[in-house]
Design a protein around this motif. Structure first.
Motif, PDB file in Angstrom:
ATOM      1  N   THR A 376      80.336 126.201  28.076  1.00  0.00           N
ATOM      2  CA  THR A 376      79.490 125.480  28.194  1.00  0.00           C
ATOM      3  C   THR A 376      79.051 125.060  27.001  1.00  0.00           C
ATOM      4  OG1 THR A 376      78.291 127.464  27.943  1.00  0.00           O
ATOM      5  CG2 THR A 376      78.511 127.364  30.002  1.00  0.00           C
ATOM      6  N   PRO A 377      80.455 124.204  26.944  1.00  0.00           N
ATOM      7  CA  PRO A 377      79.522 123.321  25.927  1.00  0.00           C
ATOM      8  C   PRO A 377      78.665 122.621  25.334  1.00  0.00           C
ATOM      9  CG  PRO A 377      80.799 121.886  27.078  1.00  0.00           C
ATOM     10  CD  PRO A 377      80.761 123.356  27.743  1.00  0.00           C
ATOM     11  N   GLY A 378      78.024 122.702  23.934  1.00  0.00           N
ATOM     12  CA  GLY A 378      76.951 122.195  23.936  1.00  0.00           C
ATOM     13  C   GLY A 378      76.938 120.510  23.029  1.00  0.00           C
ATOM     14  N   GLY A 379      75.963 119.803  22.898  1.00  0.00           N
ATOM     15  CA  GLY A 379      76.299 118.073  22.804  1.00  0.00           C
ATOM     16  C   GLY A 379      74.659 117.512  23.128  1.00  0.00           C
ATOM     17  N   THR A 380      74.533 116.293  23.666  1.00  0.00           N
ATOM     18  CA  THR A 380      73.548 115.634  23.252  1.00  0.00           C
ATOM     19  C   THR A 380      74.135 114.119  24.029  1.00  0.00           C
ATOM     20  OG1 THR A 380      74.029 114.005  21.849  1.00  0.00           O
ATOM     21  CG2 THR A 380      72.630 115.691  21.305  1.00  0.00           C
ATOM     22  N   ASP A 381      73.146 114.089  25.256  1.00  0.00           N
ATOM     23  CA  ASP A 381      73.758 113.188  26.067  1.00  0.00           C
ATOM     24  C   ASP A 381      71.955 111.998  26.305  1.00  0.00           C
ATOM     25  OD1 ASP A 381      73.904 111.231  28.831  1.00  0.00           O
ATOM     26  OD2 ASP A 381      73.438 112.699  29.426  1.00  0.00           O
ATOM     27  N   GLU A 382      72.728 111.093  25.195  1.00  0.00           N
ATOM     28  CA  GLU A 382      71.437 110.057  25.007  1.00  0.00           C
ATOM     29  C   GLU A 382      71.335 108.511  26.273  1.00  0.00           C
ATOM     30  OE1 GLU A 382      70.798 108.935  20.547  1.00  0.00           O
ATOM     31  OE2 GLU A 382      72.864 109.832  20.821  1.00  0.00           O
ATOM     32  N   TYR A 383      70.609 108.549  26.996  1.00  0.00           N
ATOM     33  CA  TYR A 383      70.710 107.120  27.329  1.00  0.00           C
ATOM     34  C   TYR A 383      69.510 106.583  28.308  1.00  0.00           C
ATOM     35  CZ  TYR A 383      67.201 110.473  30.029  1.00  0.00           C
ATOM     36  OH  TYR A 383      66.167 111.327  30.505  1.00  0.00           O
ATOM     37  N   LEU A 384      70.317 105.478  29.034  1.00  0.00           N
ATOM     38  CA  LEU A 384      69.180 104.683  29.432  1.00  0.00           C
ATOM     39  C   LEU A 384      69.108 104.095  30.673  1.00  0.00           C
ATOM     40  CD1 LEU A 384      67.110 101.675  28.536  1.00  0.00           C
ATOM     41  CD2 LEU A 384      68.844 101.112  28.302  1.00  0.00           C
ATOM     42  N   ALA A 385      68.518 103.914  31.688  1.00  0.00           N
ATOM     43  CA  ALA A 385      68.950 103.213  33.062  1.00  0.00           C
ATOM     44  C   ALA A 385      67.079 102.341  33.464  1.00  0.00           C
ATOM     45  CB  ALA A 385      68.171 105.066  33.756  1.00  0.00           C
ATOM     46  N   LEU A 386      67.390 101.640  34.350  1.00  0.00           N
ATOM     47  CA  LEU A 386      66.733 100.960  34.748  1.00  0.00           C
ATOM     48  C   LEU A 386      66.793 100.220  36.248  1.00  0.00           C
ATOM     49  CD1 LEU A 386      68.172  97.450  32.722  1.00  0.00           C
ATOM     50  CD2 LEU A 386      66.505  99.312  32.462  1.00  0.00           C
ATOM     51  N   TYR A 387      65.588 100.417  37.025  1.00  0.00           N
ATOM     52  CA  TYR A 387      65.797 101.067  38.226  1.00  0.00           C
ATOM     53  C   TYR A 387      64.784  99.829  39.103  1.00  0.00           C
ATOM     54  CZ  TYR A 387      61.838 104.386  36.994  1.00  0.00           C
ATOM     55  OH  TYR A 387      61.245 104.618  36.715  1.00  0.00           O
ATOM     56  N   LEU A 388      65.414  99.917  40.676  1.00  0.00           N
ATOM     57  CA  LEU A 388      64.656  98.974  41.125  1.00  0.00           C
ATOM     58  C   LEU A 388      64.706  99.111  42.981  1.00  0.00           C
ATOM     59  CD1 LEU A 388      65.492  94.859  39.965  1.00  0.00           C
ATOM     60  CD2 LEU A 388      62.921  96.304  39.913  1.00  0.00           C
ATOM     61  N   THR A 389      63.338  99.078  43.422  1.00  0.00           N
ATOM     62  CA  THR A 389      63.280 100.192  44.385  1.00  0.00           C
ATOM     63  C   THR A 389      62.277  98.654  45.424  1.00  0.00           C
ATOM     64  OG1 THR A 389      63.206 102.336  44.497  1.00  0.00           O
ATOM     65  CG2 THR A 389      62.746 101.662  46.532  1.00  0.00           C
ATOM     66  N   ASP A 390      62.524  98.149  46.034  1.00  0.00           N
ATOM     67  CA  ASP A 390      61.285  97.487  47.321  1.00  0.00           C
ATOM     68  C   ASP A 390      61.354  96.913  48.537  1.00  0.00           C
ATOM     69  OD1 ASP A 390      60.126  94.998  47.758  1.00  0.00           O
ATOM     70  OD2 ASP A 390      61.473  93.580  47.461  1.00  0.00           O
ATOM     71  N   GLU A 391      60.254  97.801  48.566  1.00  0.00           N
ATOM     72  CA  GLU A 391      60.471  98.421  50.300  1.00  0.00           C
ATOM     73  C   GLU A 391      59.472  96.461  50.962  1.00  0.00           C
ATOM     74  OE1 GLU A 391      56.903 100.884  52.589  1.00  0.00           O
ATOM     75  OE2 GLU A 391      58.383 101.647  51.562  1.00  0.00           O
ATOM     76  N   VAL A 392      60.329  96.264  51.881  1.00  0.00           N
ATOM     77  CA  VAL A 392      59.921  94.677  52.379  1.00  0.00           C
ATOM     78  C   VAL A 392      59.617  95.114  53.472  1.00  0.00           C
ATOM     79  CG1 VAL A 392      60.467  92.808  52.815  1.00  0.00           C
ATOM     80  CG2 VAL A 392      62.026  93.807  50.514  1.00  0.00           C
ATOM     81  N   ASP A 393      58.831  94.959  54.352  1.00  0.00           N
ATOM     82  CA  ASP A 393      57.832  94.571  55.532  1.00  0.00           C
ATOM     83  C   ASP A 393      57.652  93.498  55.907  1.00  0.00           C
ATOM     84  OD1 ASP A 393      56.051  95.562  57.413  1.00  0.00           O
ATOM     85  OD2 ASP A 393      54.841  96.426  56.572  1.00  0.00           O
ATOM     86  N   LEU A 394      58.618  93.550  57.165  1.00  0.00           N
ATOM     87  CA  LEU A 394      58.632  92.412  57.676  1.00  0.00           C
ATOM     88  C   LEU A 394      58.027  92.693  59.264  1.00  0.00           C
ATOM     89  CD1 LEU A 394      62.391  91.445  57.012  1.00  0.00           C
ATOM     90  CD2 LEU A 394      60.530  90.083  56.108  1.00  0.00           C
ATOM     91  N   GLY A 395      56.956  93.100  59.557  1.00  0.00           N
ATOM     92  CA  GLY A 395      56.764  93.907  60.956  1.00  0.00           C
ATOM     93  C   GLY A 395      57.502  94.617  61.455  1.00  0.00           C
ATOM     94  N   ALA A 396      58.461  93.984  62.516  1.00  0.00           N
ATOM     95  CA  ALA A 396      58.590  95.770  63.290  1.00  0.00           C
ATOM     96  C   ALA A 396      60.298  96.453  62.807  1.00  0.00           C
ATOM     97  CB  ALA A 396      59.509  95.356  64.733  1.00  0.00           C
ATOM     98  N   LEU A 397      60.524  95.223  61.708  1.00  0.00           N
ATOM     99  CA  LEU A 397      61.505  95.277  60.682  1.00  0.00           C
ATOM    100  C   LEU A 397      60.797  96.490  59.057  1.00  0.00           C
ATOM    101  CD1 LEU A 397      64.817  95.491  60.444  1.00  0.00           C
ATOM    102  CD2 LEU A 397      64.589  93.127  59.113  1.00  0.00           C
ATOM    103  N   THR A 398      61.496  96.548  58.589  1.00  0.00           N
ATOM    104  CA  THR A 398      61.189  97.307  56.942  1.00  0.00           C
ATOM    105  C   THR A 398      62.869  97.407  56.408  1.00  0.00           C
ATOM    106  OG1 THR A 398      59.244  98.621  57.530  1.00  0.00           O
ATOM    107  CG2 THR A 398      59.989  98.852  55.411  1.00  0.00           C
ATOM    108  N   GLN A 402      67.836  99.579  46.745  1.00  0.00           N
ATOM    109  CA  GLN A 402      67.323  99.961  45.354  1.00  0.00           C
ATOM    110  C   GLN A 402      68.454  99.787  45.044  1.00  0.00           C
ATOM    111  OE1 GLN A 402      65.706 104.017  46.711  1.00  0.00           O
ATOM    112  NE2 GLN A 402      66.741 103.886  48.305  1.00  0.00           N
ATOM    113  N   LEU A 403      67.846 100.276  43.458  1.00  0.00           N
ATOM    114  CA  LEU A 403      69.606  99.385  42.585  1.00  0.00           C
ATOM    115  C   LEU A 403      68.740 100.287  41.605  1.00  0.00           C
ATOM    116  CD1 LEU A 403      71.881  97.810  42.048  1.00  0.00           C
ATOM    117  CD2 LEU A 403      70.560  96.320  40.900  1.00  0.00           C
ATOM    118  N   ARG A 404      70.168 101.312  40.693  1.00  0.00           N
ATOM    119  CA  ARG A 404      70.021 101.674  39.425  1.00  0.00           C
ATOM    120  C   ARG A 404      71.231 101.367  38.473  1.00  0.00           C
ATOM    121  NH1 ARG A 404      66.864 106.629  37.685  1.00  0.00           N
ATOM    122  NH2 ARG A 404      68.218 107.277  36.174  1.00  0.00           N
ATOM    123  N   TRP A 405      70.917 101.255  37.286  1.00  0.00           N
ATOM    124  CA  TRP A 405      71.792 101.079  36.527  1.00  0.00           C
ATOM    125  C   TRP A 405      71.294 102.586  35.106  1.00  0.00           C
ATOM    126  CZ3 TRP A 405      71.545  99.907  30.956  1.00  0.00           C
ATOM    127  CH2 TRP A 405      73.188  99.385  30.102  1.00  0.00           C
TER     128      TRP A 405
END
Length: 664
Positions: A376-398, A402-405
């Protein structure tokens, strides 16, 4: 539903990816609501199940794991105790007998990510008092995981703690809720006290204290199962201050503690007879700002500083191995900024979530040597994340893209090897596209394609190869849902949802193939069924799942769960004041269990089992007992002797439960 019927449905649905219908579960007639215990989420393409406050209370669960045991596609290991219990979704997550948690399943409490990576034989995500929560949402598959992680291929558990507003009504400035409960097996008892205070229209304060204890339980043969007793004090303090109608601040601190004495190192009694003392502490805290101007739908801004501390302090003096006395600790500090925008582009209505998270995780497992244990090694994890989710309602179709980096830097600290300061960098993206098409008001088809990437973790520092390998997965889901009122009789409601899925994982570094050296690829496929029917006469909930998983060489993958079916039948009396129900669960036998060599090797068959439970709730709406909640139940009614697949010990025998709660 017979086993052959369930198998036939699965064999048709999974290869062809054409699941069956789905229905809803609540019909409102003037002021009368007809509903069953659980809603089926037919209005979304996501495979999700939400356990609301009513169901959480009804189940009288002793652990967070127990709350999720009725969700199709979810399998629990050793769920009767908080220590050593773990969760498996669609065959991923907990690695039975080895790891209690890994990055394939997210567990998130109030938006704070939890988990100790692949901590050998002691990892657990579930050392938390279940009475803290008012809602638990279980998402199967990666459909909505990208807000929290790019690698949660199995799924996500989102738990939300109680608020003062849940107990304060109208002009109330003060409320106090007391609950007492008892269960016969293990002489378990719990007391929870909640104080809610609102001195003015700006400030809400909630204080929670709980104490749960249990002795070792007995299985159906009367055999006491060692290391299953525990004492769990828990605390929650939460305050919300509204500066204006648009701006508010919330602060929360939750803490759970378990003190274990003379228990097996792995808490489930199977690791070489090594006995230890251990203190387990779990802390979740956050400070949040919410800004939502009522006249601007483009802004719904949340800024959140989150902190998590998970500590397993092994107090043993045993030095035969560094893992036995190591203090395992995982801390996370992160800042999250996200905004929800509502807007339209022509005929399309958008709900766009955009977020950024920057944080640092620190893992240590310091043993008597002064360094981290080798496994069980030790250490640090420094991170950066960007994310987008767009729910697009087109009437009968949704449509929901989604995207994450993510980008990260993992640095070794306190290890014999690699040397302190050794760093590895990695970056990758993940994403998904979901679609739901309502071709009538009742019927809808839905589907998802998701691409996941699991970046290396601190636990991978023991392998230079793993530190430069990104696990990847591709998941397809396809399903059909139905939701309608007045289906069989007037004033009834039927909801039904079937989801077929297929997942391929490659560059695997998490799981071990005990059949051969072919461990690069894992293929999983399955089907999940949710049904709910509610009428004034009675209600029914049905949950079923079947899945298969193989390694790239064609041999069975250990972690795929047994086929299961659960049915709840209930009826309400006395103007809904009295609710009585019976619940049946059946798991079919499986011989797909290729055992770890340390556990005897070979392939064994886990027998089928059927359990029955009874539950009753009396909540009077008038008279001297108005506002009192009285609940009673019997679990494993016929004292069935069974060990669930992926668990390491027999389940509890017959157990009587009773609880009384009241808000003053």
């Amino acid at each position: 539903m017979t086993r052959s019927q369930l198998m036939a449905g699965a064999s048709l649905l999974v290869p062809l990816a054409v699941p069956l219908p789905a229905f809803s579960q609540q019909v409102v007639l003037d002021t009368i609501a007809v509903e069953s215990m659980r809603n089926v989420s037919t209005d979304t393409a996501t495979s999700e199940t939400t356990l609301n406050q009513e169901e959480l209370d009804a189940r009288q669960a002793a652990t967070l794991a127990e709350l999720m045991g009725t969700v199709p596609g979810v399998t629990l290991s050793n769920a009767a105790t908080p220590q050593g219990s773990s969760i498996n979704i669609r065959g991923l997550g907990a690695d039975a007998g080895t790891y209690g948690s890994n990055t394939k399943v997210n567990v998130v409490v109030d938006g704070v990510a939890k988990g100790q990576e692949e901590l050998y034989r002691q990892g657990s995500l579930l050392t938390v008092e279940p009475e803290l929560f008012k809602e638990v949402k279980v998402i199967r598959g990666p459909g909505e995981s990208f807000r929290f992680s790019s690698g949660a291929i199995g799924g996500t558990v989102e738990a939300v703690t109680k608020d003062a507003a849940d107990f304060l009504q109208g002009d109330d400035t003060f409320a106090f809720r007391q609950k007492l409960a008892f269960e016969s097996n293990g002489n378990g008892a719990v007391s929870t006290s909640i104080l809610a205070w609102r001195p003015d229209d700006r400030l809400d304060v909630l204080a929670f204290y709980g104490y749960r204890k249990s002795d070792d339980y007995e299985d159906a043969n009367g055999v006491v199962q060692a290391d299953t007793g525990f004492k769990l004090p828990s605390y929650l303090v939460k305050a919300k201050y509204r500066v204006t109608e648009d701006l508010s601040f919330t602060a929360s601190y939750a803490r759970n503690n378990i003190a274990l004495r003379d228990v097996s190192y792995d808490f489930i009694g199977s690791l070489f007879g090594v006995r230890v003392d251990a203190d387990i502490t779990d802390v979740t805290a956050y400070l949040a700002m919410d800004y939502t101007p009522s006249d601007n739908p483009l802004i719904n801004l949340t800024a959140k500083l989150v902190y998590s501390d998970e500590l397993i302090e092994n107090l043993s003096g045993t030095t035969s191995s560094t893992i036995y006395n190591a203090d395992n600790r995982t801390e996370r500090l992160a800042f999250i900024l996200e905004n929800q925008s509502e807007f339209s582009t022509g005929a399309a209505q958008h709900s766009l979530l955009a977020g950024v998270e920057v944080g640092k995780r620190e893992r240590s497992s310091i043993s008597h040597t002064g360094q981290n244990a080798g496994s069980t090694p030790g250490g640090t994890d420094e991170y950066l994340a960007l994310y987008l989710t767009d729910e697009v309602d087109l009437g009968a179709l949704t449509l929901t893209p989604q995207l994450r980096w993510e980008t990260q830097k993992i640095t070794s600290k306190g290890n014999a090897t690699p040397a302190d300061g050794t760093s590895y960098k990695a970056s990758d993206w993940a994403g998904a596209l979901s679609a739901r098409y309502a071709f009538t008001p009742e019927w809808a088809a839905f589907g998802t394609v998701a691409y996941n990437t699991s970046l290396p973790i601190i636990d991978d520092l023991t392998s230079a190869t793993n530190m430069v390998t990104t696990e990847k997965a591709l998941t397809y889901e396809l399903g059909l849902s139905f939701d309608a009122n007045d289906v069989i009789t007037s004033e009834d409601n039927l909801s039904f949802k079937v989801t077929g899925f297929q997942t391929e994982i490659w560059n695997n570094t998490t799981y071990s193939n005990f059949n051969s050296a072919a461990a690069d690829r894992i293929d999983l496929k399955g089907v999940e069924v949710e049904l709910s029917y509610a009428s004034p006469a009675f209600y029914v909930d049905v949950n079923a799942s079947q899945m298969r998983a193989k390694w790239g060489d064609g041999s069975w993958f250990n972690n795929a769960p047994a086929d299961s079916l659960q049915v709840t039948l209930g009826k309400r009396f006395m103007d809904d004041q009295l609710d009585l129900s019976v619940e049946m669960r059946h798991d079919w036998a499986t011989s797909r269990n290729v055992q770890h060599p340390m556990n005897g090797g070979g392939s064994i068959t886990t027998p089928a089992f059927t359990t029955w439970s009874l539950a009753g709730a009396y909540i009077p709406n008038s008279g001297p007992l108005e506002g009192v909640q009285i609940r009673a139940g019997v679990e494993n009614l016929f004292d069935a002797d069974y060990t669930p697949y992926l668990s390491s010990r027999p389940a509890p025998g017959r157990t009587f439960k009773i609880s009384v709660a009241k808000v003053f």
